[in-house]
Design a protein around this motif. Structure first.
Motif, PDB file in Angstrom:
ATOM      1  N   UNK A 186       0.954  -1.073   0.681  1.00 14.25           N
ATOM      2  CA  UNK A 186       0.262   0.056  -0.167  1.00 14.25           C
ATOM      3  C   UNK A 186       0.813   1.556  -0.002  1.00 14.25           C
ATOM      4  N   UNK A 187       1.681   0.932   0.303  1.00 15.51           N
ATOM      5  CA  UNK A 187       2.671   2.061   0.276  1.00 15.51           C
ATOM      6  C   UNK A 187       3.840   2.667  -0.833  1.00 15.51           C
ATOM      7  N   UNK A 188       4.086   3.877  -0.874  1.00 14.93           N
ATOM      8  CA  UNK A 188       5.445   3.886  -2.483  1.00 14.93           C
ATOM      9  C   UNK A 188       6.527   3.696  -1.882  1.00 14.93           C
ATOM     10  N   UNK A 189       7.064   3.561  -0.670  1.00  7.49           N
ATOM     11  CA  UNK A 189       8.314   3.480  -0.844  1.00  7.49           C
ATOM     12  C   UNK A 189       9.171   2.341  -0.976  1.00  7.49           C
ATOM     13  N   UNK A 190       8.562   1.032  -1.455  1.00  5.89           N
ATOM     14  CA  UNK A 190       9.317   0.731  -2.434  1.00  5.89           C
ATOM     15  C   UNK A 190      10.221   1.646  -3.418  1.00  5.89           C
ATOM     16  N   UNK A 191       9.040   1.705  -4.460  1.00  8.70           N
ATOM     17  CA  UNK A 191       9.464   2.750  -5.493  1.00  8.70           C
ATOM     18  C   UNK A 191      10.333   3.916  -5.357  1.00  8.70           C
ATOM     19  N   UNK A 192       9.848   4.382  -3.925  1.00  4.16           N
ATOM     20  CA  UNK A 192      11.045   6.119  -3.360  1.00  4.16           C
ATOM     21  C   UNK A 192      12.409   5.595  -3.236  1.00  4.16           C
ATOM     22  N   UNK A 193      12.494   4.306  -2.808  1.00  3.22           N
ATOM     23  CA  UNK A 193      13.794   3.588  -1.841  1.00  3.22           C
ATOM     24  C   UNK A 193      14.429   3.367  -3.773  1.00  3.22           C
ATOM     25  N   UNK A 194      13.832   2.437  -4.635  1.00  2.00           N
ATOM     26  CA  UNK A 194      14.621   2.170  -6.194  1.00  2.00           C
ATOM     27  C   UNK A 194      14.938   3.476  -6.048  1.00  2.00           C
ATOM     28  N   UNK A 195      14.101   4.633  -6.652  1.00  2.00           N
ATOM     29  CA  UNK A 195      13.983   6.039  -6.909  1.00  2.00           C
ATOM     30  C   UNK A 195      15.540   6.066  -6.648  1.00  2.00           C
ATOM     31  N   UNK A 205      19.563  -1.439 -14.352  1.00  2.00           N
ATOM     32  CA  UNK A 205      18.388  -2.172 -15.246  1.00  2.00           C
ATOM     33  C   UNK A 205      17.928  -3.717 -14.135  1.00  2.00           C
ATOM     34  N   UNK A 206      18.686  -3.928 -13.146  1.00  2.57           N
ATOM     35  CA  UNK A 206      18.040  -4.777 -12.417  1.00  2.57           C
ATOM     36  C   UNK A 206      17.294  -4.135 -11.645  1.00  2.57           C
ATOM     37  N   UNK A 207      17.290  -3.362 -11.157  1.00  3.38           N
ATOM     38  CA  UNK A 207      16.284  -2.417  -9.947  1.00  3.38           C
ATOM     39  C   UNK A 207      14.875  -1.979 -11.267  1.00  3.38           C
ATOM     40  N   UNK A 208      15.478  -1.105 -12.087  1.00  2.34           N
ATOM     41  CA  UNK A 208      14.377  -0.890 -13.175  1.00  2.34           C
ATOM     42  C   UNK A 208      13.341  -1.838 -13.485  1.00  2.34           C
ATOM     43  N   UNK A 209      14.190  -3.212 -14.285  1.00  4.60           N
ATOM     44  CA  UNK A 209      13.081  -4.490 -14.195  1.00  4.60           C
ATOM     45  C   UNK A 209      12.581  -5.380 -12.691  1.00  4.60           C
ATOM     46  N   UNK A 210      13.132  -5.116 -12.100  1.00  5.03           N
ATOM     47  CA  UNK A 210      12.396  -5.959 -10.837  1.00  5.03           C
ATOM     48  C   UNK A 210      11.380  -5.299 -10.559  1.00  5.03           C
ATOM     49  N   UNK A 211      11.918  -4.053  -9.995  1.00  4.34           N
ATOM     50  CA  UNK A 211      10.965  -3.037  -9.085  1.00  4.34           C
ATOM     51  C   UNK A 211      10.081  -2.787 -10.155  1.00  4.34           C
ATOM     52  N   UNK A 212      10.456  -1.105 -11.090  1.00  2.26           N
ATOM     53  CA  UNK A 212       9.520  -0.701 -11.929  1.00  2.26           C
ATOM     54  C   UNK A 212       8.252  -2.030 -12.804  1.00  2.26           C
ATOM     55  N   UNK A 213       9.020  -2.655 -13.485  1.00  2.00           N
ATOM     56  CA  UNK A 213       7.660  -3.589 -14.379  1.00  2.00           C
ATOM     57  C   UNK A 213       7.759  -4.082 -13.612  1.00  2.00           C
ATOM     58  N   UNK A 214       7.977  -4.468 -12.044  1.00  3.11           N
ATOM     59  CA  UNK A 214       7.144  -5.682 -11.336  1.00  3.11           C
ATOM     60  C   UNK A 214       7.750  -6.912 -11.314  1.00  3.11           C
ATOM     61  N   UNK A 243       8.903   1.530 -19.354  1.00  5.54           N
ATOM     62  CA  UNK A 243       9.961   2.074 -17.839  1.00  5.54           C
ATOM     63  C   UNK A 243      11.053   1.245 -19.142  1.00  5.54           C
ATOM     64  N   UNK A 244      10.772   0.136 -20.554  1.00  2.65           N
ATOM     65  CA  UNK A 244      11.569  -0.190 -21.312  1.00  2.65           C
ATOM     66  C   UNK A 244      12.177   0.842 -21.859  1.00  2.65           C
ATOM     67  N   UNK A 245      11.602   1.647 -22.202  1.00  6.20           N
ATOM     68  CA  UNK A 245      12.043   2.742 -22.755  1.00  6.20           C
ATOM     69  C   UNK A 245      13.404   3.600 -21.958  1.00  6.20           C
ATOM     70  N   UNK A 246      13.383   3.333 -20.657  1.00  4.88           N
ATOM     71  CA  UNK A 246      13.625   4.343 -19.555  1.00  4.88           C
ATOM     72  C   UNK A 246      15.337   3.518 -19.240  1.00  4.88           C
ATOM     73  N   UNK A 247      14.674   1.719 -19.406  1.00  7.45           N
ATOM     74  CA  UNK A 247      15.713   0.907 -19.555  1.00  7.45           C
ATOM     75  C   UNK A 247      16.446   1.263 -20.621  1.00  7.45           C
ATOM     76  N   UNK A 248      16.298   0.962 -21.874  1.00 13.58           N
ATOM     77  CA  UNK A 248      17.230   0.972 -22.776  1.00 13.58           C
ATOM     78  C   UNK A 248      17.936   2.307 -22.967  1.00 13.58           C
ATOM     79  N   UNK A 249      17.440   3.642 -22.413  1.00  9.94           N
ATOM     80  CA  UNK A 249      18.715   4.411 -22.450  1.00  9.94           C
ATOM     81  C   UNK A 249      19.400   4.455 -21.365  1.00  9.94           C
TER      82      UNK A 249
END
Lengths: 145, 245
Positions: free
Chosen positions: A18-27, A73-82, B229-235
């Motif tokens: 319910x929190x956005x904490x993991x999102x901001x942590x990843x940011x 790349x790992x953080x974007x795929x694992x967290x942002x892309x779920x 997010x993929x676009x961000x990943x490619x960047x």
């Protein structure tokens, strides 16, 4: 969680916090990694500016940047892309084909490097004496390419 | 939901349910992104092959060292870090929109989609500035014993190795592959950003018209988010290959 069943194909919904904490942590992790990458970039810039740049050191720094990029790349795929919260089957069907990149990168960079070596060797033979000379004459060579 | 999550020993492949526990659309979006990753990968690797085959390559800190309204100040990496942060920030607002979608909060989705669209437009604006700067910026080059002024285009590269000429260091023409690859790959990425913005605008309008509210879920926002997010990943990788190493 009011996430209603969006499709009969979905057996269960992965837990969405319910929190956005993991999102901001990843940011913050991504920003931090980017800042480290940029400082390494500036270090490489300063090494290049100085007299007799140390090629091994530059290569080591470039390797570090590559590893940091993979971490991003790992953080974007694992967290942002779920992808991290999907079932294992879906994770594997995406990740396993991407392993082809390991061969893809190694083979083609090797090919490019060999191309350079061959060109340096045979262009020299044609231009000068037919002795085996591999040492590249970087300055004049680059000018012709 | 947590009670239903991760049922141990679920027989995913025995039929009656998706072995991927995802809708058809989402699985196909993942497969599209995977194939797109191979397209970008092939471009970047072919760039790497050509770069490895040359004795001299362009020093990115020398080419990308300017900043809008900063005149001729030497600021390596500054502008591209701004672009990178814009894209990371828009990725965050996108994931926040997906988060609001899970909570069925229409106003929240609208707000964060707008921020994401704005971030994408800012990124494209930066890229347009950078292209203009490269295509119009003149650099002194020594060509066949004469000094000329060249732009950076797909056919001209004024950033070759430096030689002594009349007592000062002058650049000679560099490998033309630099311009071709730079404009090809950043252009292809920019086109992805552009189509991502269009998709996000469509999603924003559909949210505004409450299509997803009536449908009972905001999965379309998730799919658009995957693309964004993929676009961000490619960047992240373009940034590595062209600006850092």
């Amino acid at each position: 969680m009011s996430a209603s069943i969006s499709s009969p194909e979905i057996t269960f919904h992965p837990e969405h916090e319910d929190t956005t904490k993991p999102i901001w942590r990843t940011f913050w992790i991504l920003s931090f990694l980017t800042i480290i990458e940029l400082s390494i970039g500036l270090i490489i810039y300063n090494i290049h500016k100085g007299e007799n740049p140390n090629a091994t050191l530059v290569l080591a720094f470039k390797g570090m940047v590559c590893i940091l990029t993979l971490a991003k790349a790992y953080y974007i795929v694992a967290v942002f892309m779920h992808l991290g919260s999907e079932v294992r089957n879906l994770i594997m069907t995406i990740i396993v084909p991407l392993c082809l990149f390991i061969w893809f990168i190694a083979a083609f960079l090797w090919d490019g490097n060999s191309w350079k070596n061959l060109r340096n060797r045979y262009n020299r033979i044609n231009e000068k004496t037919p002795t085996e000379q591999v040492a590249p004459a970087a300055k004049e060579k680059g000018a012709k390419d | 939901m947590s009670t239903a999550a991760v049922q141990q020993g679920t027989k995913w492949w025995s039929g009656g349910k998706s072995p991927f526990n995802a809708s058809y659309g989402k699985v196909m979006m993942w497969y599209f992104l995977m194939s797109d990753a191979f397209t970008f990968g092939a471009f970047l690797i072919s760039y790497g092959t050509i770069r490895f085959s040359q004795n001299h390559w362009v020093d990115p800190n020398h080419v990308f060292n300017s900043f809008p309204f900063a005149g001729h100040a030497n600021l390596p990496l500054a502008f591209v870090s701004l672009m990178t942060f814009i894209l990371i920030a828009s990725s965050v607002t996108m994931v926040l929109a997906v988060h609001e979608g899970h909570k069925m909060n229409k106003a929240g989705v609208e707000k964060y989609m707008l921020w994401t669209i704005l971030g994408g437009i800012c990124f494209l604006g930066c890229q347009a500035w950078e292209w203009t700067h490269l295509l119009t910026g003149q650099h002194e080059v020594l060509v066949n014993g004469q000094l000329e002024y060249w732009n950076t285009t797909v056919a001209h590269n004024p950033f070759g190795p430096e030689v002594m000429f009349n007592g000062k260091e002058v650049a000679t023409p560099g490998p033309i592959a630099f311009g071709s690859y730079f404009f090809e790959i950043t252009g292809f990425h920019g086109f992805h950003v552009f189509s991502g913005i269009i998709i996000n605008i469509v999603m924003f309008i559909k949210t505004k018209m409450n299509h997803f509210g009536q449908r009972g879920h905001y999965e379309m926002i998730e799919k658009a988010g995957l693309y964004w997010h993929f676009v961000d990943l490619v960047w992240v990788f373009v940034f590595l290959c062209f600006y850092l190493i």
